[in-house]
Design an enzyme around this catalytic site. Structure first.
Site, PDB file in Angstrom:
ATOM      1  N   SER A  45     -13.424  -0.487  33.365  1.00 38.93           N
ATOM      2  CA  SER A  45     -13.099  -1.425  32.276  1.00 38.93           C
ATOM      3  C   SER A  45     -13.587  -2.826  32.630  1.00 38.93           C
ATOM      4  O   SER A  45     -13.685  -3.690  31.758  1.00 38.93           O
ATOM      5  CB  SER A  45     -11.589  -1.441  32.020  1.00 38.93           C
ATOM      6  OG  SER A  45     -10.871  -1.606  33.230  1.00 38.93           O
ATOM      7  N   LYS A 113     -11.481   7.545  41.079  1.00 38.31           N
ATOM      8  CA  LYS A 113     -11.103   8.161  39.800  1.00 38.31           C
ATOM      9  C   LYS A 113     -12.378   8.522  39.051  1.00 38.31           C
ATOM     10  O   LYS A 113     -13.340   7.749  39.080  1.00 38.31           O
ATOM     11  CB  LYS A 113     -10.253   7.202  38.960  1.00 38.31           C
ATOM     12  CG  LYS A 113      -9.910   7.763  37.569  1.00 38.31           C
ATOM     13  CD  LYS A 113      -8.843   6.965  36.869  1.00 38.31           C
ATOM     14  CE  LYS A 113      -9.339   5.743  36.135  1.00 38.31           C
ATOM     15  NZ  LYS A 113     -10.375   6.029  35.095  1.00 38.31           N
ATOM     16  N   GLU A 182      -5.086   9.402  28.777  1.00 42.38           N
ATOM     17  CA  GLU A 182      -5.344   8.228  27.925  1.00 42.38           C
ATOM     18  C   GLU A 182      -5.359   8.623  26.450  1.00 42.38           C
ATOM     19  O   GLU A 182      -6.065   9.569  26.049  1.00 42.38           O
ATOM     20  CB  GLU A 182      -6.681   7.568  28.313  1.00 42.38           C
ATOM     21  CG  GLU A 182      -6.978   6.345  27.442  1.00 42.38           C
ATOM     22  CD  GLU A 182      -8.058   5.421  27.999  1.00 42.38           C
ATOM     23  OE1 GLU A 182      -8.512   5.619  29.144  1.00 42.38           O
ATOM     24  OE2 GLU A 182      -8.436   4.485  27.270  1.00 42.38           O
TER      25      GLU A 182
HETATM   26  O1  KIV Z   1     -11.278   1.622  33.553  1.00 43.45           O
HETATM   27  C1  KIV Z   1     -10.046   1.544  33.417  1.00 43.45           C
HETATM   28  O2  KIV Z   1      -9.442   0.462  33.479  1.00 43.45           O
HETATM   29  C2  KIV Z   1      -9.321   2.780  33.169  1.00 43.45           C
HETATM   30  C3  KIV Z   1      -7.890   2.673  32.726  1.00 43.45           C
HETATM   31  C4  KIV Z   1      -7.828   2.185  31.347  1.00 43.45           C
HETATM   32  C5  KIV Z   1      -7.149   3.928  32.926  1.00 43.45           C
HETATM   33  O3  KIV Z   1      -9.863   3.824  33.298  1.00 43.45           O
END
Ligand code: KIV
Length: 275
Positions: A45, A113, A182
């Site tokens: 993000s 992640k 999400e």
């Molecule tokens: O990139 C991010 O901040 C995310 C969150 C919104 C879970 O993947």
């Protein structure tokens, strides 16, 4: 005490809610860590909230490494999870392991992640085999924005709901230590949470998840380009910043800043010799 992938699993067993927030720099990481938040996600993000892109697709490994290094230096107890950017793991299992390794070795994250369900299970398995904890991410996965046709709630219909449950079970079986859900209907997120042993971390997925994550600029009212329904502004920091910037401009222009207490003195006799 340092939070780890293991303490995440234990929190679910004890029924303790987990907290996660994003951060992208040292100062913010220190503040988040100091507030006792269990985990800091260096989310891709950052492409939107830090770099001003329309979506997360342009974020590179170099961007992620740069920001992850800064966050890792500021996080004492929080588990630092680095997002794997678009095309750093979809291309092959080999790429996935190499790039996850870089985020740990060079970025100093403690986990990674990645987005996706069954299709990325070979990648999750291989990264976990390399002793790197993996947080999965299903539901609305922003790296698939073009395939989804926009930022839309996932899992509403019967087929889609069944598929999402299967995705959660698949990433758990592949070895993920947690899974982000999400933009998933609250009742479905609760059902998934009850049916898997790893913690679910919700964002737009209701209170039935084992934990919650938000983008920090969203929950502090600092990013107004796009505010999803699930965001709550916990402190009006954006407005306070705007006021502070305007007050600074005013004082500089009227000459009241810097004041005597902000300036350095010197011996006047030295100065006289220079005139
Ligand atoms: O990139 C991010 O901040 C995310 C969150 C919104 C879970 O993947």
């Amino acid at each position: 005490m340092k939070n780890t992938a293991v303490t995440f699993r234990q929190a679910k067993e004890k029924g303790e809610k987990l907290t996660m927030l994003t951060a992208y720099d040292y100062s913010t990481a220190k503040l988040v860590d100091g507030a006792g938040i269990h985990s800091i996600l260096v989310g891709d993000s950052l492409g939107m909230v830090c770099l001003g892109y329309e979506d997360t697709l342009s974020v590179t490994m170099e961007d992620m490494l740069h920001h992850t290094k800064a966050v890792a230096r500021g996080a004492k107890d929080a588990l630092v999870i680095a997002d794997m950017p678009f095309m750093s793991y979809q291309t092959s299992v080999y790429d996935a392991v190499v790039n996850a390794g870089r985020l740990i070795k060079e970025g100093h994250a403690q986990a990674v992640k990645l987005e996706g369900g069954k299709e990325v299970c070979p990648q999750i398995e291989a990264i976990v085999k390399a002793s790197i904890p993996v947080c999965a991410h299903i539901g609305l996965t922003p790296q698939s924005i073009h395939a989804f046709g926009g930022f839309k709630v996932q899992g509403k219909g019967e087929e889609a709901a069944k598929k999402l449950l299967e995705e959660a079970q698949a990433v758990e079986a592949a070895g993920a230590f947690a899974v982000v859900l999400e933009c998933v209907p609250e009742a479905l997120a609760k059902l998934i949470t009850d049916k898997i042993a790893i913690p679910t971390i919700g964002i737009g997925a209701g209170a039935g998840c084992d934990g919650q994550v938000l983008v920090y600029q969203d929950m502090l009212g600092m990013y107004a380009d796009f505010t999803p329904k699930f965001v709550k502004v916990f402190a009006g920091v954006g407005e306070e910043m705007r006021k502070g910037f305007a007050a600074y401009k005013k004082e500089v222009q009227e000459g009241s800043f810097p004041a005597p207490e902000h300036t350095f003195k010197m011996d006047e006799s030295i100065l006289e010799k220079l005139y």
